[in-house]
Design a protein around this motif. Sequence first.
Motif, PDB file in Angstrom:
ATOM      1  N   ALA A  28      28.635   1.080  13.490  1.00  0.00           N
ATOM      2  CA  ALA A  28      27.290   0.608  13.168  1.00  0.00           C
ATOM      3  C   ALA A  28      26.400   0.551  14.408  1.00  0.00           C
ATOM      4  CB  ALA A  28      27.364  -0.775  12.518  1.00  0.00           C
ATOM      5  N   ALA A  29      26.976   0.194  15.560  1.00  0.00           N
ATOM      6  CA  ALA A  29      26.205   0.071  16.803  1.00  0.00           C
ATOM      7  C   ALA A  29      27.028   0.682  17.924  1.00  0.00           C
ATOM      8  CB  ALA A  29      25.882  -1.387  17.095  1.00  0.00           C
ATOM      9  N   ALA A  30      26.837   1.978  18.153  1.00  0.00           N
ATOM     10  CA  ALA A  30      27.653   2.705  19.124  1.00  0.00           C
ATOM     11  C   ALA A  30      27.504   2.148  20.540  1.00  0.00           C
ATOM     12  CB  ALA A  30      27.283   4.181  19.108  1.00  0.00           C
ATOM     13  N   ARG A  31      26.371   1.533  20.826  1.00  0.00           N
ATOM     14  CA  ARG A  31      26.139   1.016  22.180  1.00  0.00           C
ATOM     15  C   ARG A  31      27.018  -0.192  22.510  1.00  0.00           C
ATOM     16  NH1 ARG A  31      19.491   1.330  22.474  1.00  0.00           N
ATOM     17  NH2 ARG A  31      19.335   3.604  22.175  1.00  0.00           N
ATOM     18  N   LEU A  32      27.676  -0.759  21.503  1.00  0.00           N
ATOM     19  CA  LEU A  32      28.555  -1.904  21.734  1.00  0.00           C
ATOM     20  C   LEU A  32      30.008  -1.483  21.951  1.00  0.00           C
ATOM     21  CD1 LEU A  32      27.218  -4.462  19.097  1.00  0.00           C
ATOM     22  CD2 LEU A  32      26.714  -4.367  21.541  1.00  0.00           C
ATOM     23  N   THR A  33      30.237  -0.175  22.052  1.00  0.00           N
ATOM     24  CA  THR A  33      31.607   0.320  22.192  1.00  0.00           C
ATOM     25  C   THR A  33      32.299  -0.281  23.407  1.00  0.00           C
ATOM     26  OG1 THR A  33      30.956   2.412  21.139  1.00  0.00           O
ATOM     27  CG2 THR A  33      33.018   2.399  22.382  1.00  0.00           C
ATOM     28  N   TRP A  34      31.576  -0.361  24.517  1.00  0.00           N
ATOM     29  CA  TRP A  34      32.172  -0.862  25.760  1.00  0.00           C
ATOM     30  C   TRP A  34      32.703  -2.288  25.597  1.00  0.00           C
ATOM     31  CZ3 TRP A  34      30.412  -5.348  27.939  1.00  0.00           C
ATOM     32  CH2 TRP A  34      29.179  -5.828  27.476  1.00  0.00           C
ATOM     33  N   LEU A  35      32.065  -3.082  24.730  1.00  0.00           N
ATOM     34  CA  LEU A  35      32.420  -4.485  24.600  1.00  0.00           C
ATOM     35  C   LEU A  35      33.836  -4.676  24.085  1.00  0.00           C
ATOM     36  CD1 LEU A  35      31.568  -7.481  24.655  1.00  0.00           C
ATOM     37  CD2 LEU A  35      30.635  -7.166  22.356  1.00  0.00           C
ATOM     38  N   PHE A  36      34.297  -3.767  23.235  1.00  0.00           N
ATOM     39  CA  PHE A  36      35.603  -3.952  22.600  1.00  0.00           C
ATOM     40  C   PHE A  36      36.758  -3.536  23.506  1.00  0.00           C
ATOM     41  CE2 PHE A  36      32.845  -4.280  18.985  1.00  0.00           C
ATOM     42  CZ  PHE A  36      33.473  -5.236  18.207  1.00  0.00           C
ATOM     43  N   PRO A  38      37.228  -4.660  26.822  1.00  0.00           N
ATOM     44  CA  PRO A  38      37.778  -5.909  27.386  1.00  0.00           C
ATOM     45  C   PRO A  38      38.280  -6.872  26.323  1.00  0.00           C
ATOM     46  CG  PRO A  38      35.382  -5.896  27.567  1.00  0.00           C
ATOM     47  CD  PRO A  38      35.795  -4.518  27.142  1.00  0.00           C
ATOM     48  N   LEU A  39      37.640  -6.908  25.154  1.00  0.00           N
ATOM     49  CA  LEU A  39      38.090  -7.807  24.093  1.00  0.00           C
ATOM     50  C   LEU A  39      39.508  -7.443  23.631  1.00  0.00           C
ATOM     51  CD1 LEU A  39      34.912  -8.254  21.851  1.00  0.00           C
ATOM     52  CD2 LEU A  39      35.915  -9.897  23.445  1.00  0.00           C
ATOM     53  N   THR A  40      39.753  -6.154  23.440  1.00  0.00           N
ATOM     54  CA  THR A  40      41.082  -5.708  23.024  1.00  0.00           C
ATOM     55  C   THR A  40      42.110  -5.975  24.116  1.00  0.00           C
ATOM     56  OG1 THR A  40      40.069  -3.965  21.678  1.00  0.00           O
ATOM     57  CG2 THR A  40      42.414  -3.743  22.166  1.00  0.00           C
ATOM     58  N   ALA A  41      41.711  -5.748  25.373  1.00  0.00           N
ATOM     59  CA  ALA A  41      42.618  -5.997  26.487  1.00  0.00           C
ATOM     60  C   ALA A  41      43.008  -7.474  26.562  1.00  0.00           C
ATOM     61  CB  ALA A  41      41.965  -5.553  27.796  1.00  0.00           C
ATOM     62  N   VAL A  42      42.028  -8.356  26.399  1.00  0.00           N
ATOM     63  CA  VAL A  42      42.306  -9.793  26.437  1.00  0.00           C
ATOM     64  C   VAL A  42      43.210 -10.188  25.278  1.00  0.00           C
ATOM     65  CG1 VAL A  42      41.267 -12.079  26.165  1.00  0.00           C
ATOM     66  CG2 VAL A  42      40.224 -10.414  27.693  1.00  0.00           C
ATOM     67  N   THR A  99      41.032   1.799  34.438  1.00  0.00           N
ATOM     68  CA  THR A  99      42.354   2.427  34.394  1.00  0.00           C
ATOM     69  C   THR A  99      43.466   1.392  34.414  1.00  0.00           C
ATOM     70  OG1 THR A  99      41.503   4.393  35.524  1.00  0.00           O
ATOM     71  CG2 THR A  99      43.883   4.070  35.521  1.00  0.00           C
ATOM     72  N   LEU A 100      43.353   0.428  35.339  1.00  0.00           N
ATOM     73  CA  LEU A 100      44.377  -0.610  35.446  1.00  0.00           C
ATOM     74  C   LEU A 100      44.427  -1.488  34.198  1.00  0.00           C
ATOM     75  CD1 LEU A 100      43.938  -1.722  39.174  1.00  0.00           C
ATOM     76  CD2 LEU A 100      45.766  -0.323  38.192  1.00  0.00           C
ATOM     77  N   ILE A 101      43.247  -1.849  33.665  1.00  0.00           N
ATOM     78  CA  ILE A 101      43.205  -2.683  32.467  1.00  0.00           C
ATOM     79  C   ILE A 101      43.810  -1.942  31.272  1.00  0.00           C
ATOM     80  CG2 ILE A 101      41.663  -3.805  30.811  1.00  0.00           C
ATOM     81  CD1 ILE A 101      39.785  -4.411  33.139  1.00  0.00           C
ATOM     82  N   ALA A 102      43.505  -0.644  31.159  1.00  0.00           N
ATOM     83  CA  ALA A 102      44.025   0.145  30.041  1.00  0.00           C
ATOM     84  C   ALA A 102      45.545   0.221  30.092  1.00  0.00           C
ATOM     85  CB  ALA A 102      43.419   1.547  30.064  1.00  0.00           C
ATOM     86  N   PHE A 103      46.103   0.452  31.284  1.00  0.00           N
ATOM     87  CA  PHE A 103      47.558   0.509  31.414  1.00  0.00           C
ATOM     88  C   PHE A 103      48.177  -0.858  31.135  1.00  0.00           C
ATOM     89  CE2 PHE A 103      47.049   4.519  33.832  1.00  0.00           C
ATOM     90  CZ  PHE A 103      48.023   5.258  33.192  1.00  0.00           C
ATOM     91  N   ALA A 104      47.547  -1.910  31.645  1.00  0.00           N
ATOM     92  CA  ALA A 104      48.073  -3.256  31.422  1.00  0.00           C
ATOM     93  C   ALA A 104      48.085  -3.593  29.932  1.00  0.00           C
ATOM     94  CB  ALA A 104      47.243  -4.272  32.200  1.00  0.00           C
ATOM     95  N   ALA A 105      46.998  -3.270  29.239  1.00  0.00           N
ATOM     96  CA  ALA A 105      46.910  -3.561  27.809  1.00  0.00           C
ATOM     97  C   ALA A 105      47.939  -2.756  27.020  1.00  0.00           C
ATOM     98  CB  ALA A 105      45.505  -3.272  27.306  1.00  0.00           C
ATOM     99  N   SER A 106      48.143  -1.496  27.400  1.00  0.00           N
ATOM    100  CA  SER A 106      49.102  -0.656  26.674  1.00  0.00           C
ATOM    101  C   SER A 106      50.529  -1.178  26.839  1.00  0.00           C
ATOM    102  CB  SER A 106      49.000   0.791  27.158  1.00  0.00           C
ATOM    103  OG  SER A 106      49.367   0.897  28.525  1.00  0.00           O
TER     104      SER A 106
END
Length: 219
Positions: A28-36, A38-42, A99-106
């Motif tokens: 619905a709001a592509a500009r909010l993609t970045w927000l999810f 860090p939310l998913t990582a947390v 990169t580090l956050i993505a690996f940590a979350a995975s």
Amino acid sequence: QLLDLIVGAAKGRLVAPTLFLSPLVTSAAARLTWLFFPLTAVALIVPYLRRGNDWRHLIWPTTDVVAALLVAAYVLLGALWAVKPSAAAEKSAILLAVTLIAFAASRAIAAVDEPQLSQAARSFAVGAFIGALFVLFELLTDGAITRLVVNASSWFKPESAKHAKILNGEVTEFKSAEFRQSTALLAFHLWPALLALSAVAGLARRATWIGLLVVAISA
């Protein structure tokens, strides 16, 4: 309510809601993609740490991590010869952090219980399906819901008529190009959603859900 959210994040109960909202809201709001990101990582990392696991395991240098760090270092090195070294260095630092956050979350996914993981996968698929229906509805109605939201508040109104038709101070139509980012995101949502639906029990039920999702996104 804030305390409940913190407790829920610590227990891993926010993984499924976050993965449900991620494809739905970004469609619905592509500009909010970045927000999810860090939310998913947390939502993944906090339960991992709460269980007493060593945080260093999340960023322990394995082959894939070292390769990503070398790419980030190469980008940082190239930033020294950029026209604006400070801006280039900032983007390189962001790349390294992401990169580090993505690996940590995975890696933190391993701490998620199997039932929660299955629920999260299904939630993502449902969110992607509803998001696809929303984008399809907006394309067929020239952005009816978006126009309603935009006209309800001056904060969301476009400053120019580049992407929308404005008549008497109200947006009467959005150009199809305005939804180009949303349609592109649907393609990214399709594959993880298909993987999630492949675990649905029952051949007929699984085929029905996959068919509905593919039709909704490809339409």
